[in-house]
Design a protein around this motif. Structure first.
Motif, PDB file in Angstrom:
ATOM      1  N   ILE A 278       0.817  -1.215   0.000  1.00  8.73           N
ATOM      2  CA  ILE A 278       0.000   0.000   0.000  1.00  8.73           C
ATOM      3  C   ILE A 278       0.852   1.268   0.000  1.00  8.73           C
ATOM      4  O   ILE A 278       0.511   2.259  -0.648  1.00  8.73           O
ATOM      5  CB  ILE A 278      -0.956   0.007   1.212  1.00  8.73           C
ATOM      6  CG1 ILE A 278      -1.972  -1.131   1.089  1.00  8.73           C
ATOM      7  CG2 ILE A 278      -1.683   1.339   1.344  1.00  8.73           C
ATOM      8  CD1 ILE A 278      -2.778  -1.368   2.361  1.00  8.73           C
ATOM      9  N   THR A 279       2.001   1.234   0.684  1.00  5.71           N
ATOM     10  CA  THR A 279       2.721   2.492   0.955  1.00  5.71           C
ATOM     11  C   THR A 279       4.145   2.537   0.422  1.00  5.71           C
ATOM     12  O   THR A 279       4.854   3.504   0.686  1.00  5.71           O
ATOM     13  CB  THR A 279       2.801   2.736   2.470  1.00  5.71           C
ATOM     14  OG1 THR A 279       3.717   1.792   3.058  1.00  5.71           O
ATOM     15  CG2 THR A 279       1.445   2.616   3.126  1.00  5.71           C
ATOM     16  N   PHE A 280       4.602   1.537  -0.325  1.00  6.72           N
ATOM     17  CA  PHE A 280       6.037   1.405  -0.615  1.00  6.72           C
ATOM     18  C   PHE A 280       6.655   2.708  -1.137  1.00  6.72           C
ATOM     19  O   PHE A 280       6.143   3.349  -2.037  1.00  6.72           O
ATOM     20  CB  PHE A 280       6.308   0.294  -1.619  1.00  6.72           C
ATOM     21  CG  PHE A 280       7.747  -0.154  -1.601  1.00  6.72           C
ATOM     22  CD1 PHE A 280       8.210  -0.965  -0.589  1.00  6.72           C
ATOM     23  CD2 PHE A 280       8.632   0.256  -2.581  1.00  6.72           C
ATOM     24  CE1 PHE A 280       9.538  -1.370  -0.550  1.00  6.72           C
ATOM     25  CE2 PHE A 280       9.962  -0.144  -2.555  1.00  6.72           C
ATOM     26  CZ  PHE A 280      10.417  -0.958  -1.537  1.00  6.72           C
ATOM     27  N   GLY A 281       7.783   3.063  -0.528  1.00  2.00           N
ATOM     28  CA  GLY A 281       8.466   4.294  -0.891  1.00  2.00           C
ATOM     29  C   GLY A 281       8.105   5.457   0.008  1.00  2.00           C
ATOM     30  O   GLY A 281       8.834   6.451   0.080  1.00  2.00           O
ATOM     31  N   GLN A 282       6.982   5.350   0.715  1.00  5.51           N
ATOM     32  CA  GLN A 282       6.539   6.414   1.610  1.00  5.51           C
ATOM     33  C   GLN A 282       6.526   5.962   3.063  1.00  5.51           C
ATOM     34  O   GLN A 282       6.385   6.789   3.966  1.00  5.51           O
ATOM     35  CB  GLN A 282       5.126   6.881   1.223  1.00  5.51           C
ATOM     36  CG  GLN A 282       5.021   7.418  -0.199  1.00  5.51           C
ATOM     37  CD  GLN A 282       5.939   8.598  -0.454  1.00  5.51           C
ATOM     38  OE1 GLN A 282       6.043   9.504   0.368  1.00  5.51           O
ATOM     39  NE2 GLN A 282       6.612   8.593  -1.589  1.00  5.51           N
ATOM     40  N   THR A 295      14.175   6.102  13.574  1.00  3.79           N
ATOM     41  CA  THR A 295      13.424   5.690  12.392  1.00  3.79           C
ATOM     42  C   THR A 295      14.392   5.172  11.335  1.00  3.79           C
ATOM     43  O   THR A 295      15.607   5.382  11.427  1.00  3.79           O
ATOM     44  CB  THR A 295      12.611   6.851  11.789  1.00  3.79           C
ATOM     45  OG1 THR A 295      13.513   7.875  11.350  1.00  3.79           O
ATOM     46  CG2 THR A 295      11.624   7.430  12.781  1.00  3.79           C
ATOM     47  N   SER A 296      13.838   4.526  10.315  1.00  5.47           N
ATOM     48  CA  SER A 296      14.641   4.068   9.179  1.00  5.47           C
ATOM     49  C   SER A 296      13.726   3.941   7.968  1.00  5.47           C
ATOM     50  O   SER A 296      12.497   3.896   8.106  1.00  5.47           O
ATOM     51  CB  SER A 296      15.304   2.722   9.487  1.00  5.47           C
ATOM     52  OG  SER A 296      14.351   1.681   9.510  1.00  5.47           O
ATOM     53  N   PRO A 297      14.297   3.875   6.762  1.00  9.08           N
ATOM     54  CA  PRO A 297      13.454   3.641   5.581  1.00  9.08           C
ATOM     55  C   PRO A 297      12.867   2.246   5.613  1.00  9.08           C
ATOM     56  O   PRO A 297      13.316   1.380   6.374  1.00  9.08           O
ATOM     57  CB  PRO A 297      14.432   3.823   4.413  1.00  9.08           C
ATOM     58  CG  PRO A 297      15.779   3.563   4.996  1.00  9.08           C
ATOM     59  CD  PRO A 297      15.716   4.038   6.411  1.00  9.08           C
ATOM     60  N   ASP A 298      11.850   2.014   4.763  1.00 13.21           N
ATOM     61  CA  ASP A 298      11.134   0.729   4.796  1.00 13.21           C
ATOM     62  C   ASP A 298      11.701  -0.287   3.806  1.00 13.21           C
ATOM     63  O   ASP A 298      10.996  -1.160   3.340  1.00 13.21           O
ATOM     64  CB  ASP A 298       9.635   0.955   4.519  1.00 13.21           C
ATOM     65  CG  ASP A 298       9.360   1.429   3.105  1.00 13.21           C
ATOM     66  OD1 ASP A 298      10.326   1.732   2.378  1.00 13.21           O
ATOM     67  OD2 ASP A 298       8.176   1.515   2.713  1.00 13.21           O
ATOM     68  N   SER A 314      13.022   8.568  -1.245  1.00 15.13           N
ATOM     69  CA  SER A 314      11.748   9.010  -0.664  1.00 15.13           C
ATOM     70  C   SER A 314      11.528   8.485   0.748  1.00 15.13           C
ATOM     71  O   SER A 314      11.155   9.233   1.656  1.00 15.13           O
ATOM     72  CB  SER A 314      10.580   8.589  -1.555  1.00 15.13           C
ATOM     73  OG  SER A 314      10.684   9.155  -2.831  1.00 15.13           O
ATOM     74  N   SER A 315      11.730   7.176   0.942  1.00 16.49           N
ATOM     75  CA  SER A 315      11.466   6.597   2.253  1.00 16.49           C
ATOM     76  C   SER A 315      12.446   7.116   3.298  1.00 16.49           C
ATOM     77  O   SER A 315      12.070   7.355   4.455  1.00 16.49           O
ATOM     78  CB  SER A 315      11.516   5.066   2.186  1.00 16.49           C
ATOM     79  OG  SER A 315      11.203   4.495   3.435  1.00 16.49           O
ATOM     80  N   ALA A 319      11.647   9.189   6.634  1.00 19.29           N
ATOM     81  CA  ALA A 319      12.152   8.772   7.951  1.00 19.29           C
ATOM     82  C   ALA A 319      12.697   9.966   8.721  1.00 19.29           C
ATOM     83  O   ALA A 319      12.522  10.072   9.943  1.00 19.29           O
ATOM     84  CB  ALA A 319      13.231   7.701   7.789  1.00 19.29           C
ATOM     85  N   VAL A 320      13.357  10.887   8.016  1.00 22.39           N
ATOM     86  CA  VAL A 320      13.855  12.107   8.650  1.00 22.39           C
ATOM     87  C   VAL A 320      12.690  12.971   9.133  1.00 22.39           C
ATOM     88  O   VAL A 320      12.653  13.398  10.290  1.00 22.39           O
ATOM     89  CB  VAL A 320      14.745  12.903   7.676  1.00 22.39           C
ATOM     90  CG1 VAL A 320      15.163  14.238   8.310  1.00 22.39           C
ATOM     91  CG2 VAL A 320      15.990  12.099   7.286  1.00 22.39           C
ATOM     92  N   PHE A 321      11.726  13.207   8.249  1.00 15.78           N
ATOM     93  CA  PHE A 321      10.563  14.019   8.617  1.00 15.78           C
ATOM     94  C   PHE A 321       9.821  13.422   9.812  1.00 15.78           C
ATOM     95  O   PHE A 321       9.420  14.133  10.740  1.00 15.78           O
ATOM     96  CB  PHE A 321       9.591  14.135   7.443  1.00 15.78           C
ATOM     97  CG  PHE A 321      10.101  14.949   6.288  1.00 15.78           C
ATOM     98  CD1 PHE A 321      10.899  16.059   6.491  1.00 15.78           C
ATOM     99  CD2 PHE A 321       9.774  14.604   4.982  1.00 15.78           C
ATOM    100  CE1 PHE A 321      11.363  16.822   5.425  1.00 15.78           C
ATOM    101  CE2 PHE A 321      10.224  15.348   3.909  1.00 15.78           C
ATOM    102  CZ  PHE A 321      11.026  16.465   4.129  1.00 15.78           C
TER     103      PHE A 321
END
Length: 348
Positions: A278-282, A295-298, A314-315, A319-321
């Protein structure tokens, strides 16, 4: 924290032969990032300069050593090592794994000591990080030991949040791990995170069944009826809005997840396959329950595209935001706890 101070974002570089350094550089090529955070990359100026040249990046890197101040408005690179490191993109290398751990350990120590405010971890290879001195299946278990708390893998976006009862556990061992105590602890961790980290005062939480069709009244396994369902009943009686167990196969396709603030999956793939579909990349992997924000990217190291300049940042940027927002939300929650009259400003 003073309002005018920018949040210090610590970054561990992960596997140097993967895409971690590429997505870090791409994220901070956007100069606007420095308007609201101060990045500190834990690696070495030599290593990061190699990546900068390789990817034709225009970022300006500022090397610092132990004892040096972190400079606001700069992309700080904390020199964890001084020697040259041989990079072979896409190759699994035990030696490269040691540098991933050196970066992680130094970044975590600085987080624990409040020299940085949050930690973003670039992807590691869970195999080549193993050694006599580092024997953890991944970031989460290590961070729980060093930072303290009850860690939980929480995959999050604005519109979907998925937590796990069990994470890096073989499927055959999942039922044995799911106990009343585990369920209670994980649901409580998610509940507290939704309130403190995401400003949701009365979160609604759905829990997915362990077996297909949540056991189908014992026809397909009895764990849902003997362990999961009665535990959820007790949790609900305590006042939490917790529902389930739901049959996992239709839960996401029917959009039922949109009725809840978070979903709790029984095991790794039950939760992460629909989440990433559903969310890949976000999506962002957030370690809820720790005393600090990580946090970390997915996604993983992506060896197959490492060094080619094709990685999507993007991910990592999300993760930073996300880390910055959670840090702010926690500070606001702490402030509200001291002044209950401010509660009305938080999301119901």
């Amino acid at each position: 924290m003073k309002k005018e101070e920018k949040i210090k974002v610590g970054i561990s570089v992960g596997d140097l032969n993967g895409i971690g350094s590429e997505i870090i550089l791409k994220t901070f090529e956007d100069s606007r990032m420095l308007e609201f955070c101060t990045p500190v990359i834990f690696a070495s100026i030599k290593t990061m300069s190699f990546f900068k040249k390789h990817f034709n990046s225009e970022v300006n890197l500022h090397g610092i050593n132990e004892g040096d101040p972190i400079v606001e408005g700069k992309i700080n690179v904390f020199n964890v090592w001084k020697e040259n490191v041989t990079i072979e993109f896409g190759k699994e290398d035990q030696n490269i794994g040691t540098y991933a751990i050196k970066s992680l350990e130094k970044a975590t120590q600085k987080l624990k000591d409040d020299n940085i405010d949050v930690l973003i971890t670039a992807p590691i290879n869970k195999h080549n990080i193993q050694s006599e001195t580092f024997n953890f299946p991944g970031h989460t278990n290590y961070l729980e030991k060093v930072l303290g708390g009850n860690s939980l893998m929480f995959m999050v976006t604005d519109h979907l949040k998925v937590g796990l009862l069990t994470d890096h556990v073989p499927v055959k061992d999942v039922p044995a791990h799911i106990t009343e105590q585990l369920i209670t602890t994980k649901v409580d961790t998610i509940y507290r995170s939704l309130v403190k980290d995401f400003k949701i005062n009365k979160p609604r939480i759905a829990v997915l069944g362990i077996n297909p069709h949540a056991g189908d009244n014992g026809v397909i396994g009895n764990e849902d009826d003997t362990v999961l369902r009665p535990t959820l009943l007790k949790i609900k009686e305590s006042g939490k809005l917790v529902y389930g167990p739901y049959s996992a196969d239709s839960f996401f396709g029917s959009n039922n997840y949109k009725n809840f603030d978070a979903v709790v999956a029984s095991y790794h793939d039950q939760g992460l396959i629909p989440f990433k579909t559903i969310t890949f990349g976000q999506g962002v992997n957030y370690t809820a329950g720790l005393h600090k924000v990580r946090t970390s990217p997915d996604h993983g190291t992506a060896y197959e595209i490492a060094g080619k300049g094709e990685a999507d940042e993007s991910s990592f940027k999300e993760a930073v935001f996300t880390a910055i927002q959670i840090f702010r939300n926690r500070n606001e929650y702490a402030d509200i706890s001291k002044n209950p009259l401010k509660k009305a400003s938080r999301k119901a």
